[in-house]
Every structure is written in C-alpha cells, then in structure tokens.
Design a protein around this motif. Structure first.
Motif, short mmCIF file in Angstrom:
data_model
loop_
_atom_site.label_atom_id
_atom_site.label_comp_id
_atom_site.label_asym_id
_atom_site.label_seq_id
_atom_site.Cartn_x
_atom_site.Cartn_y
_atom_site.Cartn_z
N ALA B 121 0.82 -1.22 0.00
CA ALA B 121 0.00 0.00 0.00
C ALA B 121 0.85 1.26 0.00
O ALA B 121 0.38 2.34 -0.37
CB ALA B 121 -0.94 0.00 1.20
N MET B 122 2.12 1.15 0.42
CA MET B 122 3.00 2.31 0.47
C MET B 122 3.59 2.64 -0.89
O MET B 122 3.99 3.76 -1.15
CB MET B 122 4.16 2.05 1.43
N SER B 123 3.68 1.63 -1.76
CA SER B 123 4.38 1.87 -3.02
C SER B 123 3.48 1.72 -4.25
O SER B 123 3.84 2.13 -5.34
CB SER B 123 5.58 0.92 -3.15
N SER B 124 2.29 1.15 -4.06
CA SER B 124 1.40 0.96 -5.21
C SER B 124 0.06 1.62 -4.94
O SER B 124 -0.59 1.37 -3.91
CB SER B 124 1.20 -0.54 -5.44
N GLU B 125 -0.35 2.48 -5.85
CA GLU B 125 -1.64 3.18 -5.69
C GLU B 125 -2.80 2.19 -5.77
O GLU B 125 -3.79 2.34 -5.07
CB GLU B 125 -1.77 4.31 -6.72
N VAL B 126 -2.64 1.14 -6.60
CA VAL B 126 -3.70 0.12 -6.69
C VAL B 126 -3.88 -0.58 -5.34
O VAL B 126 -5.00 -0.72 -4.85
CB VAL B 126 -3.37 -0.93 -7.79
N ALA B 127 -2.77 -0.97 -4.72
CA ALA B 127 -2.85 -1.65 -3.42
C ALA B 127 -3.41 -0.70 -2.35
O ALA B 127 -4.21 -1.11 -1.50
CB ALA B 127 -1.48 -2.17 -3.01
N ALA B 128 -2.99 0.57 -2.41
CA ALA B 128 -3.50 1.54 -1.43
C ALA B 128 -5.00 1.70 -1.59
O ALA B 128 -5.74 1.72 -0.59
CB ALA B 128 -2.79 2.89 -1.60
N ALA B 129 -5.47 1.80 -2.84
CA ALA B 129 -6.90 1.98 -3.10
C ALA B 129 -7.70 0.77 -2.64
O ALA B 129 -8.79 0.88 -2.07
CB ALA B 129 -7.14 2.23 -4.58
N GLN B 130 -7.11 -0.40 -2.84
CA GLN B 130 -7.75 -1.66 -2.47
C GLN B 130 -7.96 -1.72 -0.94
O GLN B 130 -8.99 -2.15 -0.45
CB GLN B 130 -6.85 -2.80 -2.93
N LEU B 131 -6.95 -1.26 -0.23
CA LEU B 131 -6.96 -1.33 1.22
C LEU B 131 -7.81 -0.25 1.87
O LEU B 131 -8.40 -0.46 2.93
CB LEU B 131 -5.52 -1.18 1.70
N ARG B 132 -7.84 0.91 1.24
CA ARG B 132 -8.45 2.13 1.80
C ARG B 132 -9.86 1.89 2.34
O ARG B 132 -10.13 2.09 3.51
CB ARG B 132 -8.47 3.17 0.68
N ASP B 133 -10.77 1.43 1.45
CA ASP B 133 -12.17 1.24 1.85
C ASP B 133 -12.30 0.15 2.91
O ASP B 133 -13.17 0.21 3.77
CB ASP B 133 -13.03 0.77 0.67
N PHE B 134 -11.46 -0.87 2.79
CA PHE B 134 -11.56 -1.99 3.73
C PHE B 134 -11.16 -1.55 5.13
O PHE B 134 -11.86 -1.84 6.10
CB PHE B 134 -10.69 -3.16 3.26
N VAL B 135 -10.05 -0.82 5.24
CA VAL B 135 -9.61 -0.34 6.56
C VAL B 135 -10.65 0.62 7.13
O VAL B 135 -11.01 0.54 8.30
CB VAL B 135 -8.21 0.32 6.49
N GLN B 136 -11.17 1.51 6.27
CA GLN B 136 -12.22 2.43 6.69
C GLN B 136 -13.42 1.64 7.23
O GLN B 136 -13.97 1.94 8.28
CB GLN B 136 -12.65 3.30 5.50
N TYR B 137 -13.81 0.58 6.48
CA TYR B 137 -14.93 -0.27 6.90
C TYR B 137 -14.67 -0.90 8.27
O TYR B 137 -15.50 -0.86 9.16
CB TYR B 137 -15.19 -1.36 5.84
N ARG B 138 -13.46 -1.47 8.43
CA ARG B 138 -13.11 -2.11 9.71
C ARG B 138 -13.21 -1.12 10.86
O ARG B 138 -13.73 -1.45 11.93
CB ARG B 138 -11.67 -2.65 9.67
N ILE B 139 -12.68 0.09 10.64
CA ILE B 139 -12.65 1.07 11.72
C ILE B 139 -14.06 1.58 12.03
O ILE B 139 -14.47 1.61 13.19
CB ILE B 139 -11.70 2.24 11.36
N VAL B 140 -14.81 1.95 10.99
CA VAL B 140 -16.13 2.54 11.19
C VAL B 140 -17.15 1.51 11.64
O VAL B 140 -17.92 1.75 12.57
CB VAL B 140 -16.59 3.29 9.92
N GLU B 141 -17.16 0.34 10.97
CA GLU B 141 -18.22 -0.64 11.23
C GLU B 141 -17.88 -1.63 12.34
O GLU B 141 -18.77 -2.16 12.99
CB GLU B 141 -18.53 -1.44 9.95
N VAL B 142 -16.60 -1.93 12.52
CA VAL B 142 -16.24 -3.00 13.45
C VAL B 142 -15.63 -2.46 14.75
O VAL B 142 -16.08 -2.82 15.84
CB VAL B 142 -15.27 -4.02 12.78
#
Lengths: 201, 201
Positions: B121-142
């Motif tokens: 996620a630090m070096s690839s924008e695709v990986a960062a984008a992939q992780l972004r919503d999921f981490v947000q979901y974990r934090i907000v929903e879980v």
C-alpha cells in the motif's frame, strides 16, 4: 533528487565549484547507501569526491545536513522538527504533533522529500538501512536529550516519532477517508494528547 | 498469495469444488483491485466466477472474510483485532496494543501477510486503493461501535490503528535499533498508555 540546502555565500570565484558540490553530494549518497549513516565519515566522502574534508564542511556544515541533502530534505526542516521538542512541558505533545504534520503534509519541497523517503524505506532494504542509523541518531542525539531526566527518553521519543509517521501515512499515502478528510487542527488536538502521554505521561 | 481461511466442512462430494473456490478467490482479487472494497459485491464476484452467489457465501461467509482471504490474512486475525476493542474500558489501550503487536509481529502466516499488505500500500496506488475502503470499513463498522457514546469514536479508533501500524513499521520494516531492540512487553506498557489516551482520554 535535487539539493534543497541553501548555498553558503560564495567566497570569491572558485572554478568548477558547483560541480564539486554535486560531486560531494554524489559521493555522500553512495556512501550513505552502502555503509549507512553511522559508518559514513566526512573524511571518506571527501576522499571519494577527491576534495579536502574542509571543503565538504564548508558546503554542508555537518554530516547530518549532508545526509538530509542527499534525501532532498532541507536543513531548516531538521531544525523545525528538533525545536518542537524544546520549551515548556505542558504543550509538548501538541507542539511536536503540529510540527510533524505541518512539515510532512506540505505539498512540495520537504513534505514531498519526507514522503518519498518513507515510501522508499518501506519497499527497499537499501533505503531502510540508509535511514535506520540516521533516524536513530536524530532520536537519541537530537530529540531525547530535550526530554531530560527520563531514563527511557529515547524510547519515548522514538515511539512518538513512529506514531506520528503512522498517522501521516494513513492520511497522505493510504488515505483512509475518515482520517484523511479531517482538518489538520482536529487531528492535532486528539493526537497531541496521545503524543503528550507517550512523551511525558 | 495463498488462502489461509479454513475450509468449511465438505457437504458430500462436489466435482471440481476446490477449483471453484480458487476461481471465486481470483475473481474477488480482481474486483477488489479494480473497484475497491466498497464497490465490490458478492453478486458481482459470483457472476465473474460463473457460480451462484450462495456458493460464494458458503465458502467465505462474508465479503470481509473474502477480502482478507485475498490478502492471505486469516478470518481469525480479523476476529482477534476486533475483539481487542471489547471489554472493560480500563485496560482498553493496552489490550488493543497487545493484540496488534502480537498479530503483526508473528514471523509467519498473518504477520507476514499484514506486513506484505502494508508494504504494497506504500508503493502501489492500486494496493493503497484496495486497502483504503476496507480499513475504513473495519474502523467505522467494526472497531468504533465498541467505543460507544463518543461522537468521534471512528476518528479515535482510526488514529489508534494508524499509530500502532507506525510503531510496527519502525520495529519490523525500518528497524530503528532503539525501538526494534526493546522487548514487546516494554513497548506494550508505554504504547498502551498512549493508545488508551487516544481511545478514551
């Protein structure tokens, strides 16, 4: 990477001096990458660049400033980060938090250089090794003596620095929406209290 | 990346079912990378893999678990991180700190998968984008619903998570000596107090 350190005033004309400056920087980059910050000496860099050590000192002042220049981080940025650790203990956490966020989140210059350095250290073992000794040096020699009278000052300063970088990465690289969309002032308020706890709690 | 989610018990013989499982995972990886976590649906993954949505649910249970499987993080790891946010408020900061450090610093399995994900996620924008919503979901929903009765619970949980990851990166990727060489227990003690401040201070 370009050099952002300001040039000292020229003392008369010296043929090829800007070229010499670049050669010193190139030798420094190579030595920091190969031997790390701790094992690199001004003497070795001077030898590799084919100049007198006094000339290296005249251009860059200290090994620390030369290292920062090789990462394209300005000497002024180093000063602002260490100054934040000075002054009354009450506002310390918030002061350090504000200095780090303001500097790293700049859209150009030092902000970009600091981000590039952080990204590189995550994916390249050479970059990580290059940074390792330098960050250790900054924390142990520059930040922690300002948290006087604590046996674990260096660990506290190191954890604070790591935590701040973690938040900066979430806001500006991974860009988790709930963290990236919050105003810097709101982040400083909450985060400052937590950094205060690690530094002096 | 290999699947570390445990297989549910087989219900009779189904020809080519392990192949189907792999096809579902491949379709999921592709959709998460292209559309992100939020925009990816079980229905779309099922369609791409040419199977019934019920079969996707039977294999993986939830979209969240399927995403974790695509990162090679186990469902058990997700559970342990969210469980740390439960229970009495007094020890919360230390409990969350212990769970994160223990999980991320494992030398294999989930620890490696979490580290690989962070590096990517630090070096690839695709990986960062992939992780972004999921981490947000974990934090907000879980995570944040467990810090009840606070309007800024999600921001607090997000900052805590980012800070913990920052320390883990310093210890295990950049390996700043003064932070990497300290026992996990000493780190948990100091860091836990700071995480307690951000979560409930």
């Amino acid at each position: 990477m370009s050099v952002t350190i300001e040039q000292p005033p020229r003392r008369g004309r010296r043929a090829g001096s800007s070229n010499t400056r670049d050669e010193i920087l190139a030798a420094a980059k190579k030595s920091f990458a190969t031997d790390g910050f701790a094992a690199t000496t001004i003497r070795k860099i001077a030898k590799d660049a084919g100049v007198d050590p006094a000339l290296v000192m005249q251009f860059y002042g200290t090994k620390e400033v030369l290292f920062a220049a090789s990462l394209a981080v300005s000497a002024d940025a180093l000063t602002r980060m260490s100054e934040a650790f000075e002054g009354p203990v009450e506002g310390l956490g918030w002061r350090v938090t504000r200095a780090f966020l303001t500097l790293w989140e700049q859209k150009s210059g030092d902000g970009e250089a600091l981000m590039a350095m952080q990204r590189a250290a995550m994916s390249s073992e050479v970059a990580a090794a290059q940074l390792r000794d330098f960050v250790q040096y900054r924390i142990v020699e520059v930040f922690s003596p300002k948290l006087h009278a604590r046996s674990d000052a260096a660990l506290r300063a190191g954890l604070a620095t790591s935590m701040l970088v973690g938040v900066i990465v979430s806001r500006n690289i991974v860009r988790i929406p709930l963290i990236a969309e919050v105003e810097q002032e709101a982040v400083i308020e909450l985060l400052g209290a937590s950094i205060q706890t690690i530094l002096v709690g």
